[in-house]
Design a protein around this motif. Structure first.
Motif, PDB file in Angstrom:
ATOM      1  N   ARG A 247       4.165   2.294 -26.403  1.00 11.90           N
ATOM      2  CA  ARG A 247       3.238   2.810 -25.390  1.00 11.90           C
ATOM      3  C   ARG A 247       2.952   4.285 -25.639  1.00 11.90           C
ATOM      4  O   ARG A 247       1.815   4.737 -25.469  1.00 11.90           O
ATOM      5  CB  ARG A 247       3.848   2.603 -24.011  1.00 11.90           C
ATOM      6  N   ALA A 248       3.954   5.031 -26.035  1.00 12.20           N
ATOM      7  CA  ALA A 248       3.765   6.466 -26.308  1.00 12.20           C
ATOM      8  C   ALA A 248       2.847   6.674 -27.511  1.00 12.20           C
ATOM      9  O   ALA A 248       2.096   7.640 -27.568  1.00 12.20           O
ATOM     10  CB  ALA A 248       5.110   7.143 -26.548  1.00 12.20           C
ATOM     11  N   ARG A 249       2.880   5.783 -28.481  1.00 15.17           N
ATOM     12  CA  ARG A 249       2.016   5.897 -29.643  1.00 15.17           C
ATOM     13  C   ARG A 249       0.604   5.426 -29.349  1.00 15.17           C
ATOM     14  O   ARG A 249      -0.315   5.670 -30.147  1.00 15.17           O
ATOM     15  CB  ARG A 249       2.561   5.054 -30.805  1.00 15.17           C
TER      16      ARG A 249
ATOM     17  N   GLY B 297      15.014  -3.401 -26.540  1.00 17.87           N
ATOM     18  CA  GLY B 297      13.643  -3.852 -26.281  1.00 17.87           C
ATOM     19  C   GLY B 297      12.878  -2.863 -25.412  1.00 17.87           C
ATOM     20  O   GLY B 297      11.693  -2.584 -25.650  1.00 17.87           O
ATOM     21  N   GLY B 298      13.532  -2.326 -24.397  1.00 20.44           N
ATOM     22  CA  GLY B 298      12.871  -1.336 -23.542  1.00 20.44           C
ATOM     23  C   GLY B 298      12.513  -0.085 -24.308  1.00 20.44           C
ATOM     24  O   GLY B 298      11.425   0.487 -24.130  1.00 20.44           O
ATOM     25  N   THR B 299      13.410   0.362 -25.177  1.00 19.09           N
ATOM     26  CA  THR B 299      13.131   1.541 -25.991  1.00 19.09           C
ATOM     27  C   THR B 299      11.957   1.283 -26.935  1.00 19.09           C
ATOM     28  O   THR B 299      11.077   2.136 -27.102  1.00 19.09           O
ATOM     29  CB  THR B 299      14.383   1.929 -26.801  1.00 19.09           C
ATOM     30  N   TRP B 300      11.886   0.091 -27.536  1.00 19.77           N
ATOM     31  CA  TRP B 300      10.806  -0.252 -28.464  1.00 19.77           C
ATOM     32  C   TRP B 300       9.457  -0.285 -27.731  1.00 19.77           C
ATOM     33  O   TRP B 300       8.454   0.229 -28.218  1.00 19.77           O
ATOM     34  CB  TRP B 300      11.105  -1.605 -29.110  1.00 19.77           C
ATOM     35  N   LEU B 301       9.437  -0.885 -26.522  1.00 24.59           N
ATOM     36  CA  LEU B 301       8.194  -0.931 -25.746  1.00 24.59           C
ATOM     37  C   LEU B 301       7.734   0.458 -25.326  1.00 24.59           C
ATOM     38  O   LEU B 301       6.528   0.763 -25.388  1.00 24.59           O
ATOM     39  CB  LEU B 301       8.362  -1.820 -24.520  1.00 24.59           C
ATOM     40  N   LEU B 302       8.650   1.305 -24.902  1.00 24.27           N
ATOM     41  CA  LEU B 302       8.265   2.665 -24.516  1.00 24.27           C
ATOM     42  C   LEU B 302       7.757   3.452 -25.721  1.00 24.27           C
ATOM     43  O   LEU B 302       6.809   4.239 -25.605  1.00 24.27           O
ATOM     44  CB  LEU B 302       9.461   3.387 -23.881  1.00 24.27           C
ATOM     45  N   HIS B 303       8.329   3.224 -26.883  1.00 28.48           N
ATOM     46  CA  HIS B 303       7.873   3.901 -28.096  1.00 28.48           C
ATOM     47  C   HIS B 303       6.453   3.458 -28.465  1.00 28.48           C
ATOM     48  O   HIS B 303       5.612   4.282 -28.824  1.00 28.48           O
ATOM     49  CB  HIS B 303       8.842   3.601 -29.248  1.00 28.48           C
TER      50      HIS B 303
END
Length: 177
Positions: free
Chosen positions: A171-173, A163-169
């Protein structure tokens, strides 16, 4: 009071020094060399064999061993093949109780007695038991004795990481949260 204490202390030291310098009376057969007998292994369990060796009897000297303290009785010590002194074996009886026992060897030529210690234990060093399991400290731990709880904890960490990886991805987009 101080003079009396000094006088008594000085007298005690003089008597002690005289006792250390004067030879003790005795016979050659009564001489005991403490620690002159090597016992291998130093610690045994009941039913095992022990080997004793001494160089106090000379290169070609034989001796009579006594393991009566542990219940094994008398045994012979014969000159070793390597010239290392007298050597002998005995079996510790299965009924031996744990403790430290004095093993004695008496040299045949001059009657010199040498002694060594044998420790009898209930567990051998080869059968050493190591602690395992968790410690109940009240704080908790990462790995408990229950595999279901461990698997649930690993799954929760995996979901949080994904979930943390998905949220950071996102936000980066620039998609926002």
């Amino acid at each position: 009071m101080r003079v009396t204490a000094r006088l008594l202390t000085g007298t005690a030291l003089a008597v002690a020094a005289a006792g250390l310098i004067a030879p003790a009376p005795g016979y050659a057969g009564d001489a005991v060399a403490r620690g002159g007998l090597e016992v291998y292994p130093a610690s045994v369990v009941p039913g095992e064999r022990a080997t004793v060796r001494t160089a106090a009897c000379g290169e070609d000297g034989a001796a009579a061993g006594d393991a009566g303290a542990v219940g094994a009785g008398a045994f012979p010590l014969a000159p070793g093949a390597g010239g290392g002194g007298a050597r002998g074996d005995f079996e510790v009886p299965p009924s031996a109780q744990p403790g430290t026992y004095e093993i004695v060897a008496t040299c045949g030529s001059d009657g010199l007695r040498v002694t060594g210690d044998l420790v009898v234990t209930l567990t051998s060093a080869r059968e050493q038991v190591y602690p395992r399991g968790s410690v109940k400290t009240g704080v908790g731990g990462a790995l408990g004795p229950d595999p279901v709880q461990t698997a649930a904890g690993v799954a929760a960490l995996a979901v949080a990481a994904a979930g943390g990886t998905w949220l950071l991805h996102r936000r980066a987009r620039g998609d926002g949260i």
